[in-house]
Write a protein that holds these residues in place. Structure first.
Motif, PDB file in Angstrom:
ATOM      1  N   LEU A  71       0.837  -1.209   0.000  1.00  0.00           N
ATOM      2  CA  LEU A  71       0.000   0.000   0.000  1.00  0.00           C
ATOM      3  C   LEU A  71       0.871   1.259   0.000  1.00  0.00           C
ATOM      4  CD1 LEU A  71      -2.783  -0.981   2.548  1.00  0.00           C
ATOM      5  CD2 LEU A  71      -2.877  -1.039   0.048  1.00  0.00           C
ATOM      6  N   CYS A  72       0.501   2.180  -0.863  1.00  0.00           N
ATOM      7  CA  CYS A  72       1.266   3.417  -0.977  1.00  0.00           C
ATOM      8  C   CYS A  72       1.203   4.210   0.325  1.00  0.00           C
ATOM      9  CB  CYS A  72       0.689   4.258  -2.121  1.00  0.00           C
ATOM     10  SG  CYS A  72       1.461   5.886  -2.233  1.00  0.00           S
ATOM     11  N   PRO A  73       2.353   4.542   0.919  1.00  0.00           N
ATOM     12  CA  PRO A  73       2.354   5.306   2.169  1.00  0.00           C
ATOM     13  C   PRO A  73       1.815   6.721   1.973  1.00  0.00           C
ATOM     14  CG  PRO A  73       4.603   4.927   1.391  1.00  0.00           C
ATOM     15  CD  PRO A  73       3.700   4.208   0.441  1.00  0.00           C
ATOM     16  N   HIS A  74       1.715   7.130   0.745  1.00  0.00           N
ATOM     17  CA  HIS A  74       1.288   8.490   0.434  1.00  0.00           C
ATOM     18  C   HIS A  74      -0.225   8.578   0.241  1.00  0.00           C
ATOM     19  CE1 HIS A  74       2.497  12.509  -0.640  1.00  0.00           C
ATOM     20  NE2 HIS A  74       1.700  12.473  -1.688  1.00  0.00           N
ATOM     21  N   CYS A  75      -0.766   7.733  -0.605  1.00  0.00           N
ATOM     22  CA  CYS A  75      -2.203   7.846  -0.924  1.00  0.00           C
ATOM     23  C   CYS A  75      -2.979   6.570  -0.647  1.00  0.00           C
ATOM     24  CB  CYS A  75      -2.386   8.254  -2.379  1.00  0.00           C
ATOM     25  SG  CYS A  75      -2.022   6.933  -3.546  1.00  0.00           S
ATOM     26  N   ASN A  76      -2.295   5.517  -0.169  1.00  0.00           N
ATOM     27  CA  ASN A  76      -2.957   4.268   0.206  1.00  0.00           C
ATOM     28  C   ASN A  76      -3.504   3.435  -0.957  1.00  0.00           C
ATOM     29  OD1 ASN A  76      -2.833   3.195   2.778  1.00  0.00           O
ATOM     30  ND2 ASN A  76      -5.070   3.198   2.966  1.00  0.00           N
ATOM     31  N   ARG A 124       6.145   1.002  -6.547  1.00  0.00           N
ATOM     32  CA  ARG A 124       5.800   2.291  -7.125  1.00  0.00           C
ATOM     33  C   ARG A 124       4.276   2.396  -7.194  1.00  0.00           C
ATOM     34  NH1 ARG A 124       8.194   1.852 -12.028  1.00  0.00           N
ATOM     35  NH2 ARG A 124      10.158   2.587 -11.173  1.00  0.00           N
ATOM     36  N   CYS A 125       3.779   3.576  -6.812  1.00  0.00           N
ATOM     37  CA  CYS A 125       2.336   3.796  -6.825  1.00  0.00           C
ATOM     38  C   CYS A 125       1.899   4.251  -8.220  1.00  0.00           C
ATOM     39  CB  CYS A 125       1.960   4.853  -5.796  1.00  0.00           C
ATOM     40  SG  CYS A 125       0.203   5.225  -5.781  1.00  0.00           S
ATOM     41  N   ALA A 126       0.904   3.564  -8.764  1.00  0.00           N
ATOM     42  CA  ALA A 126       0.412   3.926 -10.092  1.00  0.00           C
ATOM     43  C   ALA A 126      -0.446   5.187 -10.027  1.00  0.00           C
ATOM     44  CB  ALA A 126      -0.403   2.776 -10.680  1.00  0.00           C
ATOM     45  N   ALA A 127      -1.002   5.461  -8.871  1.00  0.00           N
ATOM     46  CA  ALA A 127      -1.899   6.617  -8.740  1.00  0.00           C
ATOM     47  C   ALA A 127      -1.129   7.927  -8.552  1.00  0.00           C
ATOM     48  CB  ALA A 127      -2.853   6.405  -7.573  1.00  0.00           C
ATOM     49  N   CYS A 128      -0.144   7.924  -7.655  1.00  0.00           N
ATOM     50  CA  CYS A 128       0.545   9.187  -7.357  1.00  0.00           C
ATOM     51  C   CYS A 128       2.032   9.160  -7.687  1.00  0.00           C
ATOM     52  CB  CYS A 128       0.323   9.574  -5.892  1.00  0.00           C
ATOM     53  SG  CYS A 128       1.364   8.644  -4.756  1.00  0.00           S
ATOM     54  N   GLN A 129       2.531   8.037  -8.212  1.00  0.00           N
ATOM     55  CA  GLN A 129       3.940   7.893  -8.630  1.00  0.00           C
ATOM     56  C   GLN A 129       4.925   7.857  -7.468  1.00  0.00           C
ATOM     57  OE1 GLN A 129       4.189   7.224 -11.822  1.00  0.00           O
ATOM     58  NE2 GLN A 129       2.035   7.702 -12.027  1.00  0.00           N
ATOM     59  N   HIS A 130       4.421   7.832  -6.257  1.00  0.00           N
ATOM     60  CA  HIS A 130       5.308   7.723  -5.104  1.00  0.00           C
ATOM     61  C   HIS A 130       6.047   6.376  -5.177  1.00  0.00           C
ATOM     62  CE1 HIS A 130       6.631   8.723  -1.059  1.00  0.00           C
ATOM     63  NE2 HIS A 130       6.395   7.484  -0.717  1.00  0.00           N
ATOM     64  N   GLU A 131       7.315   6.370  -4.737  1.00  0.00           N
ATOM     65  CA  GLU A 131       8.079   5.123  -4.710  1.00  0.00           C
ATOM     66  C   GLU A 131       8.555   4.839  -3.293  1.00  0.00           C
ATOM     67  OE1 GLU A 131      11.146   4.802  -7.594  1.00  0.00           O
ATOM     68  OE2 GLU A 131       9.914   5.691  -9.194  1.00  0.00           O
TER      69      GLU A 131
HETATM   70 ZN   LIG Z   1       0.243   6.782  -4.041  1.00  0.00          ZN
END
Ligand SMILES: [Zn+2]
Ligand SMILES: [Zn+2]
Length: 157
Positions: free
Chosen positions: A112-117, A129-136
């Motif tokens: 789970l993305c720590p940024h946007c979940n 890597r998050c597909a929604a917000c590109q956070h890695e």
């Molecule tokens: Zn994200």
């Protein structure tokens, strides 16, 4: 506990490919030293011990993806079950499912993305890597088996 020492003697005696066994506070299989670590004080020690021996017999070294890790976990339990029949040890299906669920939960939570979940994509064995917000983000490698849930810090949270 006496049963566990007996089991280890049997395993040592019967192997073409000799394994080392060492007592520890967790369960694990180290390919580089050919060593199975086990915790004799743990409930169902024999089942988890056979699971690690399963990894050993299958020559598991490491994994690239979460899917691969789950397949290896399942394969090690299948092997453990064969061994359990040979040594007349009982492994409950519910223990196997619980152990696999632990892995699934753990893998899910670290994906789970720590940024946007959102659920991230695994870019490498310990890199998402998050597909929604590109956070890695990076995650801990799975080193040991059954007790990881008690010892791993969820750095990704
Ligand atoms: Zn994200
Ligand atoms: Zn395992």
């Amino acid at each position: 506990m006496a049963k566990t020492s007996w089991l280890i003697e049997q395993l040592k005696a019967s192997k073409d490919n000799p394994l080392n066994f060492t007592k520890g506070t967790t369960f694990g299989w180290d390919y580089s030293t050919h060593t199975v670590t086990y915790d004799p004080s743990r409930r169902k020690c024999d089942a988890y011990l056979l699971h690690e021996v399963g990894h050993a017999i299958l020559g598991h070294q490491g994994y690239q993806t979460d899917t691969q890790l789950l397949e290896m976990e399942r394969a090690a339990w299948d092997k453990a079950r064969e061994l359990a029949d040979m040594y007349q040890i009982i492994i409950d299906d519910s223990d196997i499912e619980e152990s696999l669920d632990t892995y699934r939960d753990w893998l899910h939570s670290r994906s789970l993305c720590p940024h946007c979940n959102s659920t991230g994509l695994q870019a490498a064995s310990n890199h998402y890597r998050c597909a929604a917000c590109q956070h890695e983000w990076r995650v801990n490698e799975a080193r040991t088996c059954a007790l990881r849930r008690y010892s791993t810090k969820k750095r990704s949270r």
